[in-house]
Design an enzyme around this catalytic site. Structure first.
Site, PDB file in Angstrom:
ATOM      1  N   HIS A 162      49.912  59.334  48.325  1.00 30.22           N
ATOM      2  CA  HIS A 162      49.684  60.780  48.530  1.00 30.22           C
ATOM      3  C   HIS A 162      49.224  61.478  47.248  1.00 30.22           C
ATOM      4  CE1 HIS A 162      51.280  60.428  52.503  1.00 30.22           C
ATOM      5  NE2 HIS A 162      52.486  60.100  52.112  1.00 30.22           N
ATOM      6  N   ASP A 197      50.762  52.354  55.755  1.00 28.33           N
ATOM      7  CA  ASP A 197      51.924  53.252  55.749  1.00 28.33           C
ATOM      8  C   ASP A 197      51.841  54.178  56.973  1.00 28.33           C
ATOM      9  OD1 ASP A 197      53.923  54.479  53.346  1.00 28.33           O
ATOM     10  OD2 ASP A 197      53.305  55.940  54.854  1.00 28.33           O
ATOM     11  N   HIS A 199      52.351  57.222  57.108  1.00 31.20           N
ATOM     12  CA  HIS A 199      51.725  58.493  56.729  1.00 31.20           C
ATOM     13  C   HIS A 199      50.294  58.239  56.246  1.00 31.20           C
ATOM     14  CE1 HIS A 199      56.125  59.030  56.020  1.00 31.20           C
ATOM     15  NE2 HIS A 199      55.891  60.160  56.655  1.00 31.20           N
ATOM     16  N   ASP A 286      57.304  52.053  56.470  1.00 40.76           N
ATOM     17  CA  ASP A 286      57.883  53.115  57.307  1.00 40.76           C
ATOM     18  C   ASP A 286      57.277  53.158  58.714  1.00 40.76           C
ATOM     19  OD1 ASP A 286      55.549  53.981  56.136  1.00 40.76           O
ATOM     20  OD2 ASP A 286      56.419  55.744  55.172  1.00 40.76           O
TER      21      ASP A 286
HETATM   22 ZN    ZN Z   1      54.976  56.856  54.294  1.00 42.16          ZN
END
Ligand code: ZN
Length: 343
Positions: A162, A197, A199, A286
């Site tokens: 991120h 991931d 996200h 995750d």
């Molecule tokens: Zn993540």
């Protein structure tokens, strides 16, 4: 399989992040390292520490003034009378890309508004050192691949995907996978990044958005109702020379292996067309059914199937640890994924 790991990464241990406007315990804890290391130890193989990383390796993807900001933030913040313990932004540099260069403030509070992207990048006195160690871990992994290793696992923490060129966000400070990919590219290796991931890897996407020499592909929970909310849509395909070199495959929450594997097949077809010499896997665990973020529904043995599917590309791989949060199966999920990738 060689694992790269730097113990200095434990030192970053913030207590809280902001969720729904409220400080809550942060799941990105140093204990993650112990859980992940259990998986590494069961798998076996050497564990090596990376050498220190220097500014030039970071500056391939990060702005020098951001690096300077992170290196001095703690000390400068603590000179503010009556400041909160944790540096945070209360103003935000919205629309910054349209601002002239002179708009960059000298004030540390103003710079927080420029470089701290959200309420989930808490800074402690140890963050700079741990984030550098995490970046060093990925960079050394890349160097081992350049030296001929087929599969290298970089146990990076804090994670990276991120973090943009000039912004921390989402538990991430330096973009480890991007630093590794840029190092590989600078060494003449055509490189693709596959981000698994749960996200969206918005920092990685932003760093390479204008570039055709690094392909970025991300499979993730649909951002309409999931962090990072503003990025990760299928329409984001790259810009200018980079158009067509970013692929987002958002999936609905709760995706099972069947749905996930179909998206992964699409991702691997695009990567195969790009014909990279090295694949960097931004490996978030995750996507697990028991992860606290509850995005997807991948069970422990299914991680091995995902790993085998990725390994079918037949390219040397650097696996960079991204998310994956405390659960009884975190280490088992890593072991399962790495077994599949090494198959
Ligand atoms: Zn993540």
């Amino acid at each position: 399989m060689i694992t790269v790991f730097d113990d200095l990464q434990r030192s970053h241990a913030p207590r809280e992040f902001i969720v729904s406007g409220r400080p809550q315990p942060i799941p990105e804890t140093p204990e993650r390292i112990d859980m992940l290391m259990e998986g590494v130890r069961r798998l076996g193989g050497p564990i090596v520490a990376p050498p220190e990383i220097f500014g030039d390796d970071l500056a391939r993807v990060h702005d020098r003034r951001y690096i300077q900001f992170l290196s001095t933030l703690w000390e400068r913040w603590n000179r503010i009378p009556d400041a909160a313990e944790t540096p945070s932004a209360n103003v935000f540099a919205l629309g910054r890309s349209n601002l002239p260069p002179a708009s960059y403030p000298d004030s540390v509070v103003g710079q927080c508004g420029w470089h701290l992207g959200d309420g989930s990048c808490p800074i402690t006195s140890k963050t700079w050192g741990a984030a550098r160690a995490s970046a060093a871990t990925a960079a050394h992994g890349a160097k081992l691949v350049l030296e001929g290793e087929r599969t290298v696992y970089a146990l990076c923490r804090p994670p990276g995907h991120h973090a943009a060129a000039d912004m921390a966000a989402g538990f991430c400070y330096f973009n480890n996978a991007a630093i590794a990919a840029a190092l590989l590219t600078a060494s003449g290796k055509r490189t693709a990044i596959l981000d698994i991931d749960v996200h969206h890897g918005n920092g990685t996407e932003a760093i390479f958005y204008d570039r055709a020499d690094v392909l970025t592909v991300s499979i993730h929970a649909h951002p309409k109702r999931f962090y990072p909310f503003f990025w990760g849509y299928a329409e984001e395909r790259g810009r200018g020379e980079g158009e067509g070199f970013n692929l987002n495959l958002p999936l609905e929450r709760g995706a099972t292996l069947k749905i996930y594997s179909a998206a992964l097949e699409t991702a691997l077809e695009r990567i195969s067309d790009f014909a990279p010499e090295v694949l960097v896997v931004a490996a978030g665990l995750d996507i697990a059914v028991d992860d606290p973020f509850k995005g997807f529904a991948i069970a422990t043995p299914e991680f091995a199937e995902i790993g085998r599917q990725i390994a079918s590309l037949g390219r040397p791989m650097l696996i960079v640890q991204e998310g994956g949060y405390p659960s009884p199966n975190l280490g088992l999920n890593l072991e399962s994924l790495l077994k599949g990738l090494a198959a």
